[in-house]
Design an enzyme around this catalytic site. Structure first.
Site, mmCIF file in Angstrom:
data_model
loop_
_atom_site.group_PDB
_atom_site.id
_atom_site.type_symbol
_atom_site.label_atom_id
_atom_site.label_comp_id
_atom_site.label_asym_id
_atom_site.label_seq_id
_atom_site.Cartn_x
_atom_site.Cartn_y
_atom_site.Cartn_z
ATOM 1 N N LYS A 1 26.257 -18.924 -140.672
ATOM 2 C CA LYS A 1 26.392 -17.482 -140.931
ATOM 3 C C LYS A 1 26.912 -16.750 -139.695
ATOM 4 O O LYS A 1 27.770 -15.881 -139.802
ATOM 5 C CB LYS A 1 25.049 -16.862 -141.356
ATOM 6 C CG LYS A 1 24.452 -17.470 -142.618
ATOM 7 C CD LYS A 1 23.239 -16.688 -143.103
ATOM 8 C CE LYS A 1 22.075 -16.650 -142.125
ATOM 9 N NZ LYS A 1 21.446 -17.955 -141.857
ATOM 10 N N ARG B 1 16.125 -11.123 -146.221
ATOM 11 C CA ARG B 1 15.534 -12.465 -146.193
ATOM 12 C C ARG B 1 14.346 -12.562 -147.132
ATOM 13 O O ARG B 1 13.758 -13.632 -147.253
ATOM 14 C CB ARG B 1 15.055 -12.753 -144.770
ATOM 15 C CG ARG B 1 15.852 -13.832 -144.043
ATOM 16 C CD ARG B 1 15.241 -13.956 -142.676
ATOM 17 N NE ARG B 1 15.603 -15.099 -141.910
ATOM 18 C CZ ARG B 1 16.512 -15.108 -140.947
ATOM 19 N NH1 ARG B 1 17.255 -14.058 -140.723
ATOM 20 N NH2 ARG B 1 16.692 -16.187 -140.219
ATOM 21 N N ARG C 1 22.638 -27.133 -131.192
ATOM 22 C CA ARG C 1 23.195 -25.781 -131.047
ATOM 23 C C ARG C 1 22.876 -25.196 -129.674
ATOM 24 O O ARG C 1 21.783 -25.371 -129.151
ATOM 25 C CB ARG C 1 22.599 -24.878 -132.142
ATOM 26 C CG ARG C 1 23.069 -23.445 -132.031
ATOM 27 C CD ARG C 1 22.993 -22.740 -133.325
ATOM 28 N NE ARG C 1 21.664 -22.192 -133.584
ATOM 29 C CZ ARG C 1 21.410 -21.390 -134.613
ATOM 30 N NH1 ARG C 1 22.363 -21.082 -135.474
ATOM 31 N NH2 ARG C 1 20.199 -20.938 -134.798
ATOM 32 N N ARG D 1 17.906 -22.072 -128.118
ATOM 33 C CA ARG D 1 16.957 -21.045 -128.555
ATOM 34 C C ARG D 1 15.582 -21.678 -128.732
ATOM 35 O O ARG D 1 15.472 -22.784 -129.233
ATOM 36 C CB ARG D 1 17.417 -20.468 -129.901
ATOM 37 C CG ARG D 1 18.392 -19.333 -129.757
ATOM 38 C CD ARG D 1 19.016 -18.986 -131.065
ATOM 39 N NE ARG D 1 18.057 -18.814 -132.151
ATOM 40 C CZ ARG D 1 18.401 -18.422 -133.378
ATOM 41 N NH1 ARG D 1 19.660 -18.157 -133.647
ATOM 42 N NH2 ARG D 1 17.497 -18.287 -134.312
ATOM 43 N N ARG E 1 11.092 -22.765 -140.076
ATOM 44 C CA ARG E 1 12.138 -21.817 -140.499
ATOM 45 C C ARG E 1 12.747 -22.248 -141.823
ATOM 46 O O ARG E 1 13.036 -21.414 -142.678
ATOM 47 C CB ARG E 1 13.218 -21.693 -139.412
ATOM 48 C CG ARG E 1 12.720 -20.915 -138.197
ATOM 49 C CD ARG E 1 13.636 -21.088 -137.010
ATOM 50 N NE ARG E 1 14.933 -20.471 -137.210
ATOM 51 C CZ ARG E 1 16.025 -20.833 -136.534
ATOM 52 N NH1 ARG E 1 15.959 -21.813 -135.641
ATOM 53 N NH2 ARG E 1 17.153 -20.226 -136.755
HETATM 54 P P1 AMP Z 1 18.115 -15.839 -137.118
HETATM 55 O O1 AMP Z 1 18.839 -15.707 -135.834
HETATM 56 O O2 AMP Z 1 18.781 -15.100 -138.247
HETATM 57 O O3 AMP Z 1 17.823 -17.275 -137.493
HETATM 58 O O4 AMP Z 1 16.691 -15.115 -136.924
HETATM 59 C C1 AMP Z 1 15.776 -15.559 -135.950
HETATM 60 C C2 AMP Z 1 14.369 -15.081 -136.275
HETATM 61 O O5 AMP Z 1 14.333 -13.655 -136.326
HETATM 62 C C3 AMP Z 1 13.834 -15.522 -137.629
HETATM 63 O O6 AMP Z 1 13.285 -16.833 -137.582
HETATM 64 C C4 AMP Z 1 12.778 -14.455 -137.884
HETATM 65 O O7 AMP Z 1 11.616 -14.665 -137.116
HETATM 66 C C5 AMP Z 1 13.449 -13.209 -137.345
HETATM 67 N N1 AMP Z 1 14.253 -12.513 -138.385
HETATM 68 C C6 AMP Z 1 15.599 -12.342 -138.405
HETATM 69 N N2 AMP Z 1 15.994 -11.653 -139.490
HETATM 70 C C7 AMP Z 1 14.859 -11.387 -140.189
HETATM 71 C C8 AMP Z 1 14.600 -10.715 -141.412
HETATM 72 N N3 AMP Z 1 15.582 -10.178 -142.158
HETATM 73 N N4 AMP Z 1 13.308 -10.619 -141.825
HETATM 74 C C9 AMP Z 1 12.305 -11.145 -141.100
HETATM 75 N N5 AMP Z 1 12.483 -11.800 -139.950
HETATM 76 C C10 AMP Z 1 13.737 -11.929 -139.477
#
Ligand code: AMP
Length: 229
Positions: free
Chosen positions: A21, A96, A135, A168, A179
């Site tokens: 994404k 999400r 990554r 990360r 996740r």
């Molecule tokens: P990502 O970089 O999109 O994988 O997001 C990293 C982390 O941020 C996720 O594992 C969640 O803890 C938090 N996060 C990101 N977007 C959301 C969302 N829309 N709702 C809840 N938590 C989020």
């Protein structure tokens, strides 16, 4: 173009962690000159800067859990209604949960806008694990590399902005498993949610990034033609 047509391109990118994404979001942003809002990037910046938002989100993120809906919804509403998003936007990592999707629909209704498409980048769990383990993420601006599939020119340094490349915390294996579980239980229901709204578009995310962007561009062109017909 007829009736406002696709002058506004309001896009959602859906898919498991590691489905591409972020990579596709960056390309779309460049191709269509749209603002790109990635909730993960916004939250990581907030954690780094030690803001209130960052303090609220940190623990959840470290565990690979979702940050509570009320924290996230306000944060995105603010951006969707900003002048920057007047001609459209790309959302990555939001919504999400069903509650977030409903809140977005409500916000769009209030702004008299509509979502153009929810693009699902489909990738298997095995592939997610393979990708996330290699990554590397730019600490400064979030640009993404992979030690094997997309190595930076200089090891540990971002090609785009020179930031330091790091693993990360939540790309560590035990957190990745959580996740993925969160994705399957809380986010995957959005696939049928957007199917129900008639705006879901699927793309096979196992292909090369270039081919995935090709597919996305093609489907956006088809949408544009349908609108004009
Ligand atoms: P990502 O970089 O999109 O994988 O997001 C990293 C982390 O941020 C996720 O594992 C969640 O803890 C938090 N996060 C990101 N977007 C959301 C969302 N829309 N709702 C809840 N938590 C989020």
């Amino acid at each position: 173009m007829g009736d406002g047509a696709l002058s506004e391109l309001n896009l959602i990118l859906l898919g498991p962690p590691g489905s591409g994404k972020g990579t596709q979001g960056e390309r779309l942003q460049a191709d269509f000159r749209l603002p790109y809002f990635a909730t993960g990037d916004i939250l990581r910046a907030a954690v780094r800067d030690g803001t209130d938002l960052g303090r609220q989100a940190k623990e959840y993120m470290e565990r690979g859990d979702l940050v509570p809906d009320d924290v996230i919804i306000g944060m995105i509403a603010e951006r969707v209604e900003s002048p920057e998003a007047a001609d459209g936007f790309i959302l990555d990592g939001f919504p999400r949960t069903t509650a977030q999707a409903e809140a977005l629909d409500e916000e769009m209704g209030r702004l008299e806008k509509r979502l153009t498409a929810a693009i699902l980048i489909d990738v298997s769990d095995d592939e997610v694990i393979r990708r996330l383990s290699g990554r590397r993420t730019c600490e400064k601006e979030g640009h993404i590399f992979h030690v094997e599939f997309e190595p930076p020119k200089e090891e540990g340094v971002c090609d785009v902005c020179g930031g330091r490349l790091v693993v990360r915390d939540d790309d560590k294996p035990e957190v990745v498993r959580n996740r993925l579980e969160q994705y399957h239980t809380k986010t995957e229901p959005l696939v049928s949610y957007y199917e129900g709204e008639g705006i879901l578009r699927r793309v096979d995310g196992h292909q090369e990034p270039e081919d995935v962007s090709g597919r996305i561009r093609a489907l956006l062109a088809t949408l544009q033609m349908e609108e004009q017909a």
